[in-house]
Design a protein around this motif. Sequence first.
Motif, short mmCIF file in Angstrom:
data_model
loop_
_atom_site.label_atom_id
_atom_site.label_comp_id
_atom_site.label_asym_id
_atom_site.label_seq_id
_atom_site.Cartn_x
_atom_site.Cartn_y
_atom_site.Cartn_z
N PRO A 160 0.88 -1.32 0.21
CA PRO A 160 0.08 0.11 -0.03
C PRO A 160 0.91 1.36 -0.10
O PRO A 160 2.23 1.20 0.72
CB PRO A 160 -0.86 -0.24 1.30
CG PRO A 160 0.00 -1.00 2.05
CD PRO A 160 0.95 -1.71 1.33
N GLY A 161 0.33 2.21 -0.35
CA GLY A 161 1.07 3.68 -0.67
C GLY A 161 0.07 4.76 -0.60
O GLY A 161 -1.06 4.63 -0.87
N PHE A 162 0.67 5.95 -0.78
CA PHE A 162 0.03 7.12 -0.91
C PHE A 162 0.56 7.68 -2.15
O PHE A 162 2.01 7.94 -2.35
CB PHE A 162 0.31 8.06 0.36
CG PHE A 162 -0.18 7.80 1.64
CD1 PHE A 162 -1.87 7.41 1.69
CD2 PHE A 162 0.27 7.87 2.66
CE1 PHE A 162 -2.37 7.20 2.88
CE2 PHE A 162 -0.14 7.60 3.94
CZ PHE A 162 -1.66 6.89 4.11
N VAL A 163 -0.43 8.30 -2.90
CA VAL A 163 0.08 9.04 -4.25
C VAL A 163 -0.39 10.59 -4.14
O VAL A 163 -1.58 10.66 -3.89
CB VAL A 163 -0.53 8.42 -5.25
CG1 VAL A 163 0.05 8.96 -6.67
CG2 VAL A 163 0.10 6.71 -5.33
N ALA A 164 0.40 11.40 -4.42
CA ALA A 164 0.21 12.63 -4.19
C ALA A 164 -0.20 13.00 -5.85
O ALA A 164 0.85 12.85 -6.54
CB ALA A 164 1.32 13.57 -3.85
N PHE A 165 -1.19 13.94 -6.03
CA PHE A 165 -1.41 14.60 -7.07
C PHE A 165 -1.68 16.03 -7.15
O PHE A 165 -2.32 16.51 -6.16
CB PHE A 165 -2.59 14.05 -7.87
CG PHE A 165 -2.63 12.48 -8.32
CD1 PHE A 165 -2.25 12.07 -9.33
CD2 PHE A 165 -3.02 11.31 -7.33
CE1 PHE A 165 -2.12 10.93 -9.82
CE2 PHE A 165 -2.78 10.17 -7.78
CZ PHE A 165 -2.34 9.87 -8.86
N TYR A 166 -1.30 16.89 -8.26
CA TYR A 166 -1.42 18.06 -8.37
C TYR A 166 -2.42 18.51 -9.55
O TYR A 166 -2.21 17.66 -10.59
CB TYR A 166 -0.35 18.85 -8.34
CG TYR A 166 -0.51 20.48 -9.12
CD1 TYR A 166 -0.82 21.34 -8.02
CD2 TYR A 166 -0.53 20.84 -10.19
CE1 TYR A 166 -0.88 22.95 -8.32
CE2 TYR A 166 -0.70 22.03 -10.84
CZ TYR A 166 -0.79 23.07 -9.72
OH TYR A 166 -0.70 24.34 -10.07
N LYS A 167 -3.30 19.33 -9.41
CA LYS A 167 -4.16 19.70 -10.63
C LYS A 167 -4.36 21.31 -10.46
O LYS A 167 -4.88 21.82 -9.59
CB LYS A 167 -5.68 18.96 -10.43
CG LYS A 167 -6.58 19.26 -11.47
CD LYS A 167 -7.82 18.52 -11.63
CE LYS A 167 -8.72 18.77 -12.60
NZ LYS A 167 -9.83 17.76 -12.44
N SER A 168 -4.12 21.84 -11.67
CA SER A 168 -3.95 23.23 -11.82
C SER A 168 -5.61 23.83 -12.02
O SER A 168 -6.43 23.00 -12.44
CB SER A 168 -3.22 23.80 -12.81
OG SER A 168 -3.72 23.53 -14.05
#
Length: 163
Positions: free
Chosen positions: A117-125
């Motif tokens: 398991p893991g965390f994934v970081a996303f950016y959305k402008s």
Amino acid sequence: VCSRSAAAWFQNSGPNMMHRYRRDWTLIALVLGCVIWLTAPVPALAQQPPTMVERNAKGQTAKNIQVGLYINVRTDCTSGPLPTIRLVSPPANGTLTIRRGKVNATNYKQCLALEVPGFVAFYKSKADFTGTDVATVEVKYPHGRTEIQRITIAVGAGSGQKI
């Protein structure tokens, strides 16, 4: 422990003056010992200073751009506790979100293949934004390691995604 010993001393005092004199000094030593013990500094857990990390990513306007992947893999290739992630300063022209997921990897450290398991970081402008945006996150890993990650995101039409 200290208060019980002092209370027991008071309950057992007798009329003999010499015996009482010894008990007075015993009480003084007992109280003084308790005060020293209670006021002694408690050693703090050894905390390492945070490590500063610079990260870069690029992608298209108003699309999810992966800017981080956070896992904890033990030496036996199983998952350890996931880190704690805190947004220190948000991006000015978009949003940063974290999603939980499964991470598949091959040839990671001594692990030939794994799924953890893991965390994934996303950016959305924002829909009309092109340019550079910056966000800062604090990542606290188990056993006291902390990273301050400054993530710089290049946003624009024609930008490919890269971490």
